[in-house]
Design a protein around this motif. Structure first.
Motif, PDB file in Angstrom:
ATOM      1  N   ARG A  51       2.404 -16.479  30.980  1.00 19.36           N
ATOM      2  CA  ARG A  51       3.103 -17.202  29.919  1.00 19.36           C
ATOM      3  C   ARG A  51       2.115 -17.886  28.979  1.00 19.36           C
ATOM      4  O   ARG A  51       2.272 -17.840  27.758  1.00 19.36           O
ATOM      5  CB  ARG A  51       4.069 -18.230  30.514  1.00 19.36           C
ATOM      6  CG  ARG A  51       5.422 -17.624  30.850  1.00 19.36           C
ATOM      7  CD  ARG A  51       6.421 -18.690  31.270  1.00 19.36           C
ATOM      8  NE  ARG A  51       6.465 -18.650  32.728  1.00 19.36           N
ATOM      9  CZ  ARG A  51       6.155 -19.637  33.548  1.00 19.36           C
ATOM     10  NH1 ARG A  51       5.835 -20.810  33.075  1.00 19.36           N
ATOM     11  NH2 ARG A  51       6.192 -19.488  34.845  1.00 19.36           N
ATOM     12  N   ALA A  52       1.091 -18.510  29.563  1.00 25.35           N
ATOM     13  CA  ALA A  52       0.093 -19.198  28.731  1.00 25.35           C
ATOM     14  C   ALA A  52      -0.666 -18.204  27.856  1.00 25.35           C
ATOM     15  O   ALA A  52      -0.930 -18.474  26.675  1.00 25.35           O
ATOM     16  CB  ALA A  52      -0.883 -19.972  29.620  1.00 25.35           C
ATOM     17  N   ALA A  57      -1.704 -15.865  22.580  1.00 27.84           N
ATOM     18  CA  ALA A  57      -1.756 -14.681  21.710  1.00 27.84           C
ATOM     19  C   ALA A  57      -0.802 -14.845  20.532  1.00 27.84           C
ATOM     20  O   ALA A  57      -1.144 -14.496  19.390  1.00 27.84           O
ATOM     21  CB  ALA A  57      -1.403 -13.428  22.508  1.00 27.84           C
ATOM     22  N   ASP A  58       0.375 -15.408  20.784  1.00 28.23           N
ATOM     23  CA  ASP A  58       1.337 -15.639  19.709  1.00 28.23           C
ATOM     24  C   ASP A  58       0.776 -16.628  18.687  1.00 28.23           C
ATOM     25  O   ASP A  58       0.891 -16.419  17.479  1.00 28.23           O
ATOM     26  CB  ASP A  58       2.654 -16.162  20.291  1.00 28.23           C
ATOM     27  CG  ASP A  58       3.744 -16.278  19.243  1.00 28.23           C
ATOM     28  OD1 ASP A  58       3.880 -15.343  18.422  1.00 28.23           O
ATOM     29  OD2 ASP A  58       4.473 -17.295  19.246  1.00 28.23           O
ATOM     30  N   LYS A  62      -0.031 -15.977  14.724  1.00 29.20           N
ATOM     31  CA  LYS A  62       0.509 -16.835  13.659  1.00 29.20           C
ATOM     32  C   LYS A  62      -0.628 -17.382  12.796  1.00 29.20           C
ATOM     33  O   LYS A  62      -0.505 -17.411  11.569  1.00 29.20           O
ATOM     34  CB  LYS A  62       1.316 -17.979  14.258  1.00 29.20           C
ATOM     35  CG  LYS A  62       2.660 -17.555  14.796  1.00 29.20           C
ATOM     36  CD  LYS A  62       3.421 -18.720  15.383  1.00 29.20           C
ATOM     37  CE  LYS A  62       4.766 -18.279  15.956  1.00 29.20           C
ATOM     38  NZ  LYS A  62       5.483 -19.380  16.584  1.00 29.20           N
ATOM     39  N   ALA A  63      -1.711 -17.809  13.444  1.00 23.76           N
ATOM     40  CA  ALA A  63      -2.857 -18.338  12.691  1.00 23.76           C
ATOM     41  C   ALA A  63      -3.473 -17.248  11.810  1.00 23.76           C
ATOM     42  O   ALA A  63      -3.846 -17.497  10.659  1.00 23.76           O
ATOM     43  CB  ALA A  63      -3.901 -18.906  13.642  1.00 23.76           C
ATOM     44  N   SER A  64      -3.560 -16.053  12.346  1.00 27.48           N
ATOM     45  CA  SER A  64      -4.109 -14.939  11.578  1.00 27.48           C
ATOM     46  C   SER A  64      -3.220 -14.617  10.376  1.00 27.48           C
ATOM     47  O   SER A  64      -3.720 -14.397   9.266  1.00 27.48           O
ATOM     48  CB  SER A  64      -4.249 -13.712  12.475  1.00 27.48           C
ATOM     49  OG  SER A  64      -4.686 -12.607  11.741  1.00 27.48           O
TER      50      SER A  64
END
Length: 120
Positions: A51-52, A57-58, A62-64
């Motif tokens: 989960r972490a 990765a999510d 989003k940052a990318s």
């Protein structure tokens, strides 16, 4: 009927054997219980790590995506600024072509003023 008579040594060995068997059984039960607990804990930790990792990765995606948006907006602003600068430069060229004497007079006046300011 023959009855076997047990010696005191045999009488003492039987309870010891029974106790040893009970201790062996209790040890086996404790090991099995501990093994199950460790396996459940390992599964829980593994799920938590998955989960972490998924959340990290999510967040990275989003940052990318946000960085790509900011980069694109920066390119747009740069292009707009360059277009405005080109338009102003073209206006200045047109003005100099239309009024060359006034342009030279303005340039001389601006140069003289700038020279006075920089001397101080």
């Amino acid at each position: 009927m023959t009855k076997q008579v047990q010696t005191p040594e045999q009488l003492a060995v039987d309870p010891i054997d029974e106790r040893a068997e009970r201790i062996k059984q209790a040890t086996s039960n404790a090991v099995a219980s501990t093994k199950e607990t460790v396996e459940r804990t390992a599964d829980t930790v593994e799920e938590g790590l998955h989960r972490a990792t998924d959340k990290a990765a999510d967040a990275a995606h989003k940052a990318s995506d946000k960085a790509a948006q900011v980069s694109e907006r920066g390119r747009e602003v740069y292009d707009e600024t360059m277009d405005r600068a080109d338009a102003w430069l073209e206006q200045a060229r047109d003005y100099v072509r239309e009024k060359p004497v006034q342009s030279v007079a303005i340039a001389l006046g601006a140069g003289w003023l700038l020279g006075r300011i920089l001397r101080r």
